[in-house]
Design an enzyme around this catalytic site. Sequence first.
Site, PDB file in Angstrom:
ATOM      1  N   SER A  28      39.496  40.326  46.490  1.00 40.02           N
ATOM      2  CA  SER A  28      39.860  41.290  47.510  1.00 40.02           C
ATOM      3  C   SER A  28      40.926  40.650  48.413  1.00 40.02           C
ATOM      4  O   SER A  28      41.820  39.988  47.896  1.00 40.02           O
ATOM      5  CB  SER A  28      38.611  41.702  48.286  1.00 40.02           C
ATOM      6  OG  SER A  28      38.754  42.982  48.803  1.00 40.02           O
ATOM      7  N   ASP A  50      38.101  50.394  40.005  1.00 38.18           N
ATOM      8  CA  ASP A  50      38.319  49.942  41.384  1.00 38.18           C
ATOM      9  C   ASP A  50      39.584  50.546  42.001  1.00 38.18           C
ATOM     10  O   ASP A  50      40.682  50.323  41.497  1.00 38.18           O
ATOM     11  CB  ASP A  50      38.433  48.407  41.365  1.00 38.18           C
ATOM     12  CG  ASP A  50      38.683  47.829  42.745  1.00 38.18           C
ATOM     13  OD1 ASP A  50      38.486  48.555  43.747  1.00 38.18           O
ATOM     14  OD2 ASP A  50      39.070  46.643  42.824  1.00 38.18           O
ATOM     15  N   HIS A  88      35.145  46.714  41.874  1.00 38.40           N
ATOM     16  CA  HIS A  88      35.784  45.697  42.710  1.00 38.40           C
ATOM     17  C   HIS A  88      35.193  44.301  42.499  1.00 38.40           C
ATOM     18  O   HIS A  88      33.998  44.101  42.704  1.00 38.40           O
ATOM     19  CB  HIS A  88      35.586  46.124  44.161  1.00 38.40           C
ATOM     20  CG  HIS A  88      36.544  45.521  45.139  1.00 38.40           C
ATOM     21  ND1 HIS A  88      37.900  45.571  44.982  1.00 38.40           N
ATOM     22  CD2 HIS A  88      36.325  44.871  46.302  1.00 38.40           C
ATOM     23  CE1 HIS A  88      38.481  44.976  46.014  1.00 38.40           C
ATOM     24  NE2 HIS A  88      37.545  44.547  46.828  1.00 38.40           N
TER      25      HIS A  88
END
Length: 463
Positions: free
Chosen positions: A133, A393, A418
């Site tokens: 991320s 995602d 994710h």
Amino acid sequence: MYWQRPDGPVFLFVGGEGPIYDFDVLAVAAFFALQYSMLHRGRKKPLQHLVRHLAERTLNGHHVDMAKDHRALLLAVEHRFYGDSINPDGLKTENLADLSSQQALADLAVVHQYISQSFNLSCRNTWISFGGSYSGSLSAWFRGKFPSLVYGAVASSAPVKAKLDFSEYNNVVGLSLMNEAVGGSEKCLAKIREAFVLVEAALIDGNFTKVAADFGCCQTPRNPDDQSELMQNLADIIMGTVQYNEEGVLISIKELCGVMTDESEEKEAEMEAYNHLVKLSQIYRSTSQEQCLDISYEKTVKDLMDTSLKTRKRAERQWTYQTCTEFGFYQTCEDTACPFSGMLTLQAQTKLCATVFGISQHSLPARIAFTNSYYGGDNPHTHRVLYVNGGVDPWKELSVVQDSSEEAQTVFIKDTAHCADMSRERLTDHHSLRKARQEIENHVARWLRTAAQEKMNNRGELL
Ligand SMILES: *[C@@H]1O[C@H](CO)[C@@H](O)[C@H](O)[C@H]1NC(C)=O
Ligand SMILES: *[C@@H]1O[C@H](CO)[C@@H](O)[C@H](O)[C@H]1NC(C)=O
């Protein structure tokens, strides 16, 4: 604990917008003084289910297994202004000027020096960075900006491209809800769309008390700000479910679609979709400690303006600041492809920058353009950075998913959400996920081999 002295490699786990939990790895708090989700502005409800799970990822994720295999020194570095790495009055707006990704990268460079000194490291120790991320972006950027400090980088689900109006996010959420491979269907998406239209209609009709009662709101959504807050809360349930599908969130896309398309109950044709959304929100509310759903915009603003350090988990204020100054990433719903409510506007999101931090809304496009020119956006020309993404995602839209050079630098996992690759292998993992982890391992092993060869050659030259 796995480290082979004195020449073993160093695996650096880069911290992002949340605390690092310091059990199993040598954790270094950023100087002066797992990861949360980038979901919206760090919403409270879906997140509670995530924190523990994501923390586990920091402590015993895939990179830990690789560290064991390669006898690496394992480090985790917390991002400044998150977790314990905050000065006592650090959250005051004037102090937030020192909060940026650039400062975080500079911190990593200083940590590199500090660790090298404390462990007597030399150029024989090859550094590899990891992150997912936002911290995945930092992992890639660290390699890009300090190529002499880190030899290779893995960047999982890393949104390296800044974007003010991230409307693609919810478009991918819609596509994932239709994706039969993960339990979605066209009908599921249609029901969700319909449900949001019905909630909007009820609000337009002025049926505020009914809506408040149906969704268990603490306040009656009379004013437009509270109404969009309600819509955001409802959308967050679905956004969170998609972004973290099958990763320890309360329900999966399959289960969510099961609720939304359930035909067993008495058919109240007109309001059916609305009632299913009510049911879905009940499932979520029943797991939260709060008695009712807080939809007060005023309270949201007040929380964001609060500069006290009540808990080290605090991240919303800091992350919101970074969205205003560097990244945007606003998950709007003004595009017709978005399945939720058009009340989720860019204007409402950027207004917070002005209200909370005094940052002019008009300054945002230039800030985001700077970030992209500074780091290279989704065409970063980085060498030995591996970008890993999942097809379900929404963040993949801002990452690197296509190889631009001959050297493969991307791994794409069709059916995962994710950062799925960052967890340790589980029995329920899809084949594609296992294969992706293997590919990552191959890259890391190859980097370490070539680094060792380069060092041998250099030594040869010296002799
Ligand atoms: C580093 O080297 C110094 C001097 O050779 C030694 O005293 C120290 O114990 C070493 N530190 C570590 C962590 O190996
Ligand atoms: C609002 O409430 C009235 C009275 O209960 C009802 O007839 C109407 O259908 C409601 N409107 C919507 C859009 O739900």
